[in-house]
Design a protein around this motif. Sequence first.
Motif, PDB file in Angstrom:
ATOM      1  N   ASP A  88      -7.874  -2.995   0.695  1.00 13.24           N
ATOM      2  CA  ASP A  88      -8.472  -2.921  -0.641  1.00 13.24           C
ATOM      3  C   ASP A  88      -7.692  -1.885  -1.449  1.00 13.24           C
ATOM      4  O   ASP A  88      -7.316  -0.835  -0.922  1.00 13.24           O
ATOM      5  CB  ASP A  88      -9.946  -2.516  -0.559  1.00 13.24           C
ATOM      6  N   PHE A  89      -7.465  -2.170  -2.718  1.00 13.52           N
ATOM      7  CA  PHE A  89      -6.666  -1.312  -3.592  1.00 13.52           C
ATOM      8  C   PHE A  89      -7.577  -0.724  -4.666  1.00 13.52           C
ATOM      9  O   PHE A  89      -8.219  -1.460  -5.416  1.00 13.52           O
ATOM     10  CB  PHE A  89      -5.529  -2.119  -4.217  1.00 13.52           C
ATOM     11  N   ASN A 173      -0.525  -5.847   4.685  1.00 11.88           N
ATOM     12  CA  ASN A 173       0.574  -4.915   4.451  1.00 11.88           C
ATOM     13  C   ASN A 173       0.690  -4.643   2.954  1.00 11.88           C
ATOM     14  O   ASN A 173       0.240  -5.446   2.130  1.00 11.88           O
ATOM     15  CB  ASN A 173       1.894  -5.476   4.974  1.00 11.88           C
ATOM     16  N   TYR A 174       1.290  -3.510   2.606  1.00  9.07           N
ATOM     17  CA  TYR A 174       1.384  -3.141   1.200  1.00  9.07           C
ATOM     18  C   TYR A 174       2.699  -2.420   0.932  1.00  9.07           C
ATOM     19  O   TYR A 174       3.396  -1.978   1.850  1.00  9.07           O
ATOM     20  CB  TYR A 174       0.203  -2.256   0.798  1.00  9.07           C
ATOM     21  N   ALA A 175       3.014  -2.328  -0.346  1.00  3.82           N
ATOM     22  CA  ALA A 175       4.196  -1.583  -0.790  1.00  3.82           C
ATOM     23  C   ALA A 175       3.927  -1.098  -2.201  1.00  3.82           C
ATOM     24  O   ALA A 175       3.014  -1.592  -2.887  1.00  3.82           O
ATOM     25  CB  ALA A 175       5.438  -2.471  -0.759  1.00  3.82           C
ATOM     26  N   ARG A 176       4.719  -0.136  -2.647  1.00  2.00           N
ATOM     27  CA  ARG A 176       4.543   0.381  -4.014  1.00  2.00           C
ATOM     28  C   ARG A 176       5.398  -0.462  -4.964  1.00  2.00           C
ATOM     29  O   ARG A 176       6.431  -0.039  -5.474  1.00  2.00           O
ATOM     30  CB  ARG A 176       4.925   1.849  -4.075  1.00  2.00           C
ATOM     31  N   SER A 194       4.281   3.273 -11.368  1.00  6.12           N
ATOM     32  CA  SER A 194       4.214   2.452 -10.162  1.00  6.12           C
ATOM     33  C   SER A 194       2.893   2.668  -9.433  1.00  6.12           C
ATOM     34  O   SER A 194       2.277   3.731  -9.532  1.00  6.12           O
ATOM     35  CB  SER A 194       5.373   2.783  -9.224  1.00  6.12           C
ATOM     36  N   THR A 195       2.454   1.640  -8.701  1.00  5.32           N
ATOM     37  CA  THR A 195       1.257   1.734  -7.876  1.00  5.32           C
ATOM     38  C   THR A 195       1.374   0.743  -6.733  1.00  5.32           C
ATOM     39  O   THR A 195       2.372   0.023  -6.610  1.00  5.32           O
ATOM     40  CB  THR A 195      -0.020   1.491  -8.704  1.00  5.32           C
ATOM     41  N   PHE A 196       0.350   0.684  -5.886  1.00 10.21           N
ATOM     42  CA  PHE A 196       0.416  -0.121  -4.661  1.00 10.21           C
ATOM     43  C   PHE A 196      -0.066  -1.546  -4.895  1.00 10.21           C
ATOM     44  O   PHE A 196      -0.902  -1.810  -5.757  1.00 10.21           O
ATOM     45  CB  PHE A 196      -0.422   0.535  -3.562  1.00 10.21           C
ATOM     46  N   ALA A 197       0.458  -2.460  -4.066  1.00 10.63           N
ATOM     47  CA  ALA A 197       0.093  -3.869  -4.133  1.00 10.63           C
ATOM     48  C   ALA A 197       0.348  -4.503  -2.774  1.00 10.63           C
ATOM     49  O   ALA A 197       1.057  -3.932  -1.938  1.00 10.63           O
ATOM     50  CB  ALA A 197       0.923  -4.586  -5.204  1.00 10.63           C
ATOM     51  N   GLU A 202       4.979 -10.420   3.029  1.00  6.56           N
ATOM     52  CA  GLU A 202       4.587  -9.267   3.817  1.00  6.56           C
ATOM     53  C   GLU A 202       5.617  -8.971   4.895  1.00  6.56           C
ATOM     54  O   GLU A 202       6.292  -9.869   5.394  1.00  6.56           O
ATOM     55  CB  GLU A 202       3.213  -9.503   4.441  1.00  6.56           C
ATOM     56  N   PRO A 203       5.773  -7.676   5.281  1.00  5.46           N
ATOM     57  CA  PRO A 203       6.754  -7.303   6.299  1.00  5.46           C
ATOM     58  C   PRO A 203       6.615  -8.072   7.599  1.00  5.46           C
ATOM     59  O   PRO A 203       7.585  -8.334   8.285  1.00  5.46           O
ATOM     60  CB  PRO A 203       6.461  -5.810   6.516  1.00  5.46           C
TER      61      PRO A 203
END
Length: 226
Positions: A88-89, A173-176, A194-197, A202-203
């Motif tokens: 959750d973001f 998984n997430y990245a900025r 920038s922020t997370f998503a 996905e990796p």
Amino acid sequence: MRLDSRLALSVITLAVGVLAQSAGAVTLTEPVSPAPFADTALLGTSSAARPELAGTVLEDDLTAFSFSGISGTVQNRVVRETSSGTLDFYWKVDVDPASTAGGVSAFRLDQFGYDNIKDADWRSDGLGSVAASTGRLFNVSSYPTGDVNFLFGDGIRAGSSSYFFFLHTDAVNYARTARFDLVSTSDSISGLNSTFAPAVPEPSTYGLVASGLVVAGLWSRRRQKR
């Protein structure tokens, strides 16, 4: 039954209905072309109403902003749910008491993607005083990278802050990789931050592809040696 008893029962029934509605997940309305976006009312929720939101905080940092006489911070948070392992973001906007011009009326996400979003809302059981009253989902045909806005009604004014608002996803998984900007109550716009998503792809997908290529390479070498 007396009239006043009926009225009391009706009020109780309505209150229970409203509480039940606010406790559930709020799925963002899909826009229908040619409309550029669709709005959904966000009623607020809590960990008691949605225990599946409980989890471990993986990221929690502050992004400072300053534009058009308004300054403050945005808190960027990623939570992995304990029960499902999905992400959750969360975001929270705080406006400095020293701000001299209006407040923040909207938080606008870009490059978040659409595929992993399950629902959205704000947390009534945390810090803050201003609710994200509306979630705005944009049309993928015009905004293909994933645009979502959170609107704050009369705005987050000097010295106040929003409650945590969030996008509930099925990502693991997430990245900025996402970006956001802010809109003031006088319609001025901040710079991009920038922020997370969710990571797209996905990796884990990269890992599966790489493993497949390694296996294929080893099999090819064995065949050549025969």
